[in-house]
Write an enzyme that holds these catalytic residues in place. Structure first.
Site, PDB file in Angstrom:
ATOM      1  N   TYR A 287      30.764   6.768  -2.461  1.00 37.33           N
ATOM      2  CA  TYR A 287      29.823   7.748  -3.024  1.00 37.33           C
ATOM      3  C   TYR A 287      29.200   8.596  -1.925  1.00 37.33           C
ATOM      4  O   TYR A 287      29.181   9.830  -2.013  1.00 37.33           O
ATOM      5  CB  TYR A 287      28.732   7.026  -3.822  1.00 37.33           C
ATOM      6  CG  TYR A 287      27.623   7.949  -4.268  1.00 37.33           C
ATOM      7  CD1 TYR A 287      27.840   8.862  -5.305  1.00 37.33           C
ATOM      8  CD2 TYR A 287      26.372   7.928  -3.651  1.00 37.33           C
ATOM      9  CE1 TYR A 287      26.829   9.724  -5.709  1.00 37.33           C
ATOM     10  CE2 TYR A 287      25.361   8.788  -4.058  1.00 37.33           C
ATOM     11  CZ  TYR A 287      25.598   9.677  -5.086  1.00 37.33           C
ATOM     12  OH  TYR A 287      24.593  10.536  -5.481  1.00 37.33           O
TER      13      TYR A 287
ATOM     14  N   SER B 267      22.701  15.031  -3.161  1.00 37.74           N
ATOM     15  CA  SER B 267      21.844  13.856  -3.260  1.00 37.74           C
ATOM     16  C   SER B 267      21.227  13.622  -1.898  1.00 37.74           C
ATOM     17  O   SER B 267      21.772  14.067  -0.879  1.00 37.74           O
ATOM     18  CB  SER B 267      22.672  12.630  -3.671  1.00 37.74           C
ATOM     19  OG  SER B 267      21.952  11.434  -3.488  1.00 37.74           O
TER      20      SER B 267
END
Length: 270
Positions: free
Chosen positions: A144, A131
């Site tokens: 995360y 990501s």
């Protein structure tokens, strides 16, 4: 025919990627915990396989079955993962460990299991969905982002180790994508902040996240799926593919601005 193992194939980017690869002539094993959600993919030739990225036996059984059936695995696409948002003070270590189990340690173990057959083939591709969040940070995303930063470092080291065996290691780094990921992360944030010191800020952030992830400006999963398929097809793929809405601008902002200025901008975006 290329044999592909794709994890987390039951929704979002993963679902679209499984369909696209199958349509392009690959033999795709779509793996996820919720096998029923992958049933529609069978019309494209995708083979649904039950897989729990936190269960050693489940991973071993999945890889063993594919090798017994096909004799090889050409491409591993590590696509399973989730975002559990919340203040560091509010999120339990148990939840933090669970996120690492799925987003990093599951990826690592599955990679270990496919590497022997790829080394024997002297060829293979390990494509992991990271990501832009593996390079930048957002409010309440500590766990995360920690998993994605770790996945970036893990993949960079792995790439150097396996290059001599003809194995490519690729990172896909999407920005904001129009999937259910945002609503799941927002749900975690709202639940973790309830009644705590960060509740007011968490509610404001949760509302902003829901608004962002329902915006028509976000990239569609199909766009990311095409990039993953391209990386799998190329003889010499890039080591990284940064793609999607806001990915490049926010990364540039992170690189150019002093930390405290970046922090302030991110918080003011709520």
């Amino acid at each position: 025919m290329k044999v592909v193992l794709l994890t987390g194939a039951s929704s979002g980017i993963r679902y679209q990627t499984a369909q696209l690869l199958a349509q392009r002539g690959c033999k795709v094993y779509g793996a996820a915990r919720q096998v029923k959600r992958m049933k529609p993919l069978q019309k494209w030739g995708v083979i649904p396989v039950e897989l729990d990225m936190t269960d050693e036996k489940s991973m071993e059984s999945c890889v063993k079955m594919i090798i017994e059936n096909e004799g090889k695995i050409d491409v591993l696409i590590n696509n399973a993962g989730y975002g559990s948002y919340g203040a560091v003070e509010d999120v339990s270590l148990e939840e933090g460990r669970k996120q690492f189990e799925v987003n990093l340690f599951g990826v690592a173990r599955l990679t270990q299991l496919v590497l022997p057959v790829m080394r024997k083939q002297q060829a293979g591709k390990i494509i992991s969905i990271s990501s832009v969040g593996g390079k930048i940070t957002t409010l309440f995303g500590a766990w995360y982002h920690a998993t994605k930063f770790a996945l970036e470092g893990f993949s960079d080291c792995l790439r150097m180790e396996v290059a001599e065996f003809g194995i490519d290691v690729v990172l896909i780094e999407p920005g904001a994508i129009k999937t259910e990921w945002g609503s799941i992360a927002a749900d975690h944030l709202l639940a973790s902040g309830k009644g705590g010191a960060y509740e007011e800020m968490a509610v404001k952030t949760e509302e902003s996240m829901r608004k962002q992830y329902t915006s028509n400006l976000l990239s569609k999963p199909e766009r990311i799926a095409k990039v993953i398929a391209k990386a799998g097809d190329r003889k010499r793929p890039k080591t990284r593919y940064l793609i999607g809405f806001d990915a490049k601008p926010i990364l540039l902002m992170k690189r150019l601005l002093p930390d405290r200025v970046y922090d302030k901008l991110v918080k003011n975006m709520l």
